[in-house]
Motif scaffolding. Structure first.
Motif, PDB file in Angstrom:
ATOM      1  N   SER A  91       2.684  -6.025   5.732  1.00 31.16           N
ATOM      2  CA  SER A  91       3.508  -5.918   6.792  1.00 31.16           C
ATOM      3  C   SER A  91       3.614  -7.495   7.511  1.00 31.16           C
ATOM      4  N   ALA A  92       4.591  -7.636   8.435  1.00 29.56           N
ATOM      5  CA  ALA A  92       4.557  -8.978   9.003  1.00 29.56           C
ATOM      6  C   ALA A  92       3.229  -8.660  10.008  1.00 29.56           C
ATOM      7  N   GLU A  93       2.992  -7.824  10.320  1.00 28.84           N
ATOM      8  CA  GLU A  93       1.657  -7.638  11.249  1.00 28.84           C
ATOM      9  C   GLU A  93       0.302  -8.186  10.652  1.00 28.84           C
ATOM     10  N   THR A  94       0.320  -7.886   9.232  1.00 30.72           N
ATOM     11  CA  THR A  94      -0.975  -8.021   8.589  1.00 30.72           C
ATOM     12  C   THR A  94      -0.865  -9.212   7.802  1.00 30.72           C
ATOM     13  N   ALA A  95       0.414  -9.717   7.297  1.00 32.18           N
ATOM     14  CA  ALA A  95       0.262 -10.605   6.734  1.00 32.18           C
ATOM     15  C   ALA A  95       0.139 -12.137   7.041  1.00 32.18           C
ATOM     16  N   LYS A  96       0.572 -12.069   8.466  1.00 30.47           N
ATOM     17  CA  LYS A  96       0.446 -13.320   9.186  1.00 30.47           C
ATOM     18  C   LYS A  96      -0.975 -13.692   9.791  1.00 30.47           C
ATOM     19  N   ILE A  97      -2.098 -12.787   9.805  1.00 28.28           N
ATOM     20  CA  ILE A  97      -3.223 -12.957  10.118  1.00 28.28           C
ATOM     21  C   ILE A  97      -4.148 -13.725   9.320  1.00 28.28           C
ATOM     22  N   GLU A  98      -4.585 -14.886   9.941  1.00 31.19           N
ATOM     23  CA  GLU A  98      -5.424 -15.782   9.166  1.00 31.19           C
ATOM     24  C   GLU A  98      -6.975 -15.137   9.075  1.00 31.19           C
ATOM     25  N   LEU A  99      -7.319 -15.038   7.801  1.00 32.07           N
ATOM     26  CA  LEU A  99      -8.569 -14.179   7.802  1.00 32.07           C
ATOM     27  C   LEU A  99      -9.806 -15.177   7.725  1.00 32.07           C
ATOM     28  N   PRO A 100     -10.980 -14.758   8.287  1.00 31.62           N
ATOM     29  CA  PRO A 100     -12.072 -15.734   8.426  1.00 31.62           C
ATOM     30  C   PRO A 100     -12.990 -15.662   7.331  1.00 31.62           C
ATOM     31  N   HIS A 137      -4.478   6.151   2.585  1.00 33.39           N
ATOM     32  CA  HIS A 137      -3.614   5.368   2.045  1.00 33.39           C
ATOM     33  C   HIS A 137      -2.045   5.800   1.980  1.00 33.39           C
ATOM     34  N   GLN A 138      -2.119   7.213   1.365  1.00 29.60           N
ATOM     35  CA  GLN A 138      -0.867   7.929   1.215  1.00 29.60           C
ATOM     36  C   GLN A 138      -0.093   8.248   2.567  1.00 29.60           C
ATOM     37  N   MET A 139      -0.668   8.685   3.768  1.00 26.86           N
ATOM     38  CA  MET A 139      -0.051   8.987   4.856  1.00 26.86           C
ATOM     39  C   MET A 139       0.588   7.965   5.576  1.00 26.86           C
ATOM     40  N   PHE A 140      -0.009   6.648   5.484  1.00 27.45           N
ATOM     41  CA  PHE A 140       0.688   5.657   5.695  1.00 27.45           C
ATOM     42  C   PHE A 140       1.540   4.980   5.213  1.00 27.45           C
ATOM     43  N   TRP A 141       1.900   5.312   3.880  1.00 25.54           N
ATOM     44  CA  TRP A 141       2.811   5.003   2.877  1.00 25.54           C
ATOM     45  C   TRP A 141       3.994   5.923   3.186  1.00 25.54           C
ATOM     46  N   GLN A 142       3.394   7.210   3.166  1.00 27.24           N
ATOM     47  CA  GLN A 142       4.702   8.309   3.297  1.00 27.24           C
ATOM     48  C   GLN A 142       5.433   8.266   4.487  1.00 27.24           C
ATOM     49  N   GLN A 143       4.524   7.683   5.727  1.00 23.36           N
ATOM     50  CA  GLN A 143       5.646   7.621   7.014  1.00 23.36           C
ATOM     51  C   GLN A 143       6.724   6.853   6.945  1.00 23.36           C
ATOM     52  N   PHE A 144       6.919   5.997   6.172  1.00 27.87           N
ATOM     53  CA  PHE A 144       7.995   5.321   6.232  1.00 27.87           C
ATOM     54  C   PHE A 144       9.141   5.964   5.358  1.00 27.87           C
ATOM     55  N   PHE A 145       9.048   6.937   5.072  1.00 28.70           N
ATOM     56  CA  PHE A 145      10.134   7.883   4.328  1.00 28.70           C
ATOM     57  C   PHE A 145      10.514   8.919   5.182  1.00 28.70           C
ATOM     58  N   LEU A 146       9.950   8.853   6.419  1.00 28.95           N
ATOM     59  CA  LEU A 146      10.314  10.079   7.409  1.00 28.95           C
ATOM     60  C   LEU A 146      11.448   9.694   8.273  1.00 28.95           C
ATOM     61  N   PRO A 147      12.572  10.329   8.496  1.00 27.32           N
ATOM     62  CA  PRO A 147      13.604   9.981   9.496  1.00 27.32           C
ATOM     63  C   PRO A 147      13.228   9.691  10.669  1.00 27.32           C
ATOM     64  N   THR A 148      13.764   8.647  11.385  1.00 24.92           N
ATOM     65  CA  THR A 148      13.296   8.332  12.759  1.00 24.92           C
ATOM     66  C   THR A 148      14.225   8.706  13.688  1.00 24.92           C
ATOM     67  N   GLY A 149      15.468   9.114  13.225  1.00 25.29           N
ATOM     68  CA  GLY A 149      16.354   9.851  14.180  1.00 25.29           C
ATOM     69  C   GLY A 149      16.815   8.797  15.177  1.00 25.29           C
ATOM     70  N   SER A 150      16.994   8.942  16.392  1.00 25.60           N
ATOM     71  CA  SER A 150      17.905   7.910  17.249  1.00 25.60           C
ATOM     72  C   SER A 150      16.631   6.837  17.847  1.00 25.60           C
ATOM     73  N   SER A 151      15.318   7.050  17.532  1.00 28.61           N
ATOM     74  CA  SER A 151      14.396   6.367  18.013  1.00 28.61           C
ATOM     75  C   SER A 151      14.206   5.102  17.180  1.00 28.61           C
ATOM     76  N   ILE A 187       2.690   2.507  12.761  1.00 30.50           N
ATOM     77  CA  ILE A 187       1.460   1.591  12.626  1.00 30.50           C
ATOM     78  C   ILE A 187       1.445   1.497  10.937  1.00 30.50           C
ATOM     79  N   PRO A 188       1.609   0.009  10.375  1.00 34.01           N
ATOM     80  CA  PRO A 188       1.919  -0.155   9.087  1.00 34.01           C
ATOM     81  C   PRO A 188       0.688   0.310   8.143  1.00 34.01           C
ATOM     82  N   THR A 189      -0.630  -0.117   8.592  1.00 32.32           N
ATOM     83  CA  THR A 189      -1.757   0.270   7.782  1.00 32.32           C
ATOM     84  C   THR A 189      -2.870   1.038   8.717  1.00 32.32           C
ATOM     85  N   TRP A 190      -3.803   1.459   7.788  1.00 32.90           N
ATOM     86  CA  TRP A 190      -4.873   2.134   8.158  1.00 32.90           C
ATOM     87  C   TRP A 190      -5.786   1.431   8.919  1.00 32.90           C
TER      88      TRP A 190
END
Length: 454
Positions: A55-64, A96-110, A115-118
């Motif tokens: 995700s944008a959150e994790t991909a931009k982090i420079e790893l030590p 791994h599955q719950m953090f992947w499956q959450q993106f298929f849940l409807p968000t409604g009006s919100s 959180i993209p990853t465990w």
């Protein structure tokens, strides 16, 4: 349409926009905290997300490249959770599955802030270990870890994960650690101030808790009103006389066991039922942890009510009698009814289900009134509020209104159970049980029992 921060008991706002805003702010705090960012970089350096989890959150982090310094170590029980996710095949699959499956849940009006990853989940929970919930008049978040898990726990994988004994033991250790190292210490008094926003003695908070100084044992002239910790504040006591016991000498009048609002009143409760459907029917066997005593209550009456975050969190005996038996049951911490996909703030609408699977305290009381006989009080811990402390012992005599125990770090929901031979009529102040009901004072009349014909 404006945002509506309605919440059951003021624990979690039912408007998902309020949850989104709170979670987005928490992520920003962690992003701005050098230690938390160091911890996240250290985790990602050794356990980077899979390609489909980037995700944008994790991909931009420079790893030590070198090993992380000691200051970037996680709190011990949080590290144990991370190790289990990495080393246990079952738990690894769940997370791994719950953090992947959450993106298929409807968000409604919100906005659907997720959180993209465990890996980020781990750092957010770790950050919570050195904080205490602040007061928030637009939607108190008394369950910060629950909000972190709010989307993942709504998935199929999340439903399985949070009924898993190994996962629940890991979260129990996290919650106990948070209590012992922070919520029970003077450091947690940082939110027990008059500072606005966030202080529990601010003008906004006092408006939400009218009559606080008159009602509760405290001293506004002392630091933090005399409270020694967050838990000390949340298990505060009423001043003598503020909650008189209804008809103390009349054993046919049943007193309210908690400062709580009616949620459900059910007659002829079956010993086993299908509680996983949306109606959440009660199962006495499961509620009472498969105890043979449950048989005495088959076909009986169950009353359930929920506590407010800003209220009193101790339990009092609804009848006079003798403590027959006490039981503490370890249960789930972040499980909700999977068929309720329209609950924007779990566990608001899962209280009937939680009565059978959540951590709970069970107190059997042999009432002095033979027309009541053996009855049962059940405290039910919801999410973070899972520490049920029973303060009475088996064989002890109690008078109606005497303390039975307390919830730590907040409040939750509870049950009163009567056997089928009890003709009991509840007095709920003219209101129907449900999510929009209002508090009935502890020790006030909650029901009256019929006299049996001789």
């Amino acid at each position: 349409m404006s945002s509506r921060p309605y919440r059951v008991g003021q624990w979690l706002p039912s408007d998902p926009k309020v949850l989104d805003k709170w979670l987005a702010n928490l992520i920003k705090k962690v992003q701005a905290d050098p230690i938390s960012q160091g911890k996240l970089k250290a985790i990602l350096a050794q356990h980077a997300p899979a390609e489909n989890e980037q995700s944008a959150e994790t991909a931009k982090i420079e790893l030590p490249s070198p090993p992380p310094p000691a200051k970037y170590r996680l709190h011990e029980p949080v590290e144990k959770l991370m190790e289990a996710i990495l080393s246990d095949p079952e738990i690894n699959m769940f997370f791994h599955q719950m953090f992947w499956q959450q993106f298929f849940l409807p968000t409604g009006s919100s906005e659907g802030v997720k959180i993209p990853t465990w890996q980020l989940m781990i750092v957010l929970i770790d950050y919570i270990m050195t904080t205490a919930p602040e007061f928030n008049e637009t939607g108190l978040v008394g369950f910060p870890i629950n909000v972190i898990l709010n989307w993942p726990m709504n998935t199929t994988a999340g439903f399985a994960a949070f009924l898993n004994d190994k996962v629940n033991r890991l979260f129990k250790n996290i919650l106990n650690y948070w209590a012992e190292t922070w919520l029970n210490t003077a450091a947690s008094c940082s939110v027990l101030t008059t500072q606005s926003p966030g202080g529990w003695f601010s003008e906004e908070a006092m408006n939400a808790m009218p009559g606080f100084v008159d009602d509760y044992e405290c001293n506004p002239k002392l630091p933090h009103y005399g409270f020694k910790s967050w838990d000390d504040f949340f298990t505060r006591k009423f001043r003598p006389g503020r909650r008189p016991v209804a008809s103390p000498d009349d054993n046919y009048i049943v007193a309210n066991a908690c400062e709580s609002a009616p949620y459900k009143l059910v007659y002829n409760v079956r010993h086993r039922d299908f509680f996983w459907i949306k109606k959440q029917r009660y199962s006495l066997d499961f509620i009472l942890n498969m105890d043979p005593l449950a048989q005495q209550f088959y076909g009986g009456t169950v009353y359930q009510a929920f506590l407010s975050a800003t209220s009193y969190h101790r339990w009092h005996s609804p009848v006079s009698g003798k403590i027959y038996k006490t039981v503490l049951v370890d249960g789930s911490y972040y499980s909700q009814t999977h068929n309720i996909q329209d609950d924007p703030a779990s566990p608001n609408m899962s209280q009937g289900y939680l009565a059978q699977v959540a951590a709970r305290g069970i107190v059997y009381i042999q009432a002095d009134n033979k027309d009541i006989g053996l009855m049962c009080f059940v405290s039910i811990g919801m999410s973070e509020v899972s520490s049920n402390e029973i303060t009475v012992r088996e064989g002890q005599r109690v008078k109606k209104g005497d303390e039975l125990g307390m919830f730590h770090f907040g409040g939750s929901t509870h049950l009163l159970i009567f056997h089928p031979g009890v003709g009991i009529h509840f007095d709920l102040g003219g209101q129907e049980p449900g999510l929009h009901s209002t508090n009935i004072n502890i020790n006030a009349k909650i029901a009256e029992v019929e006299r049996r014909k001789k």
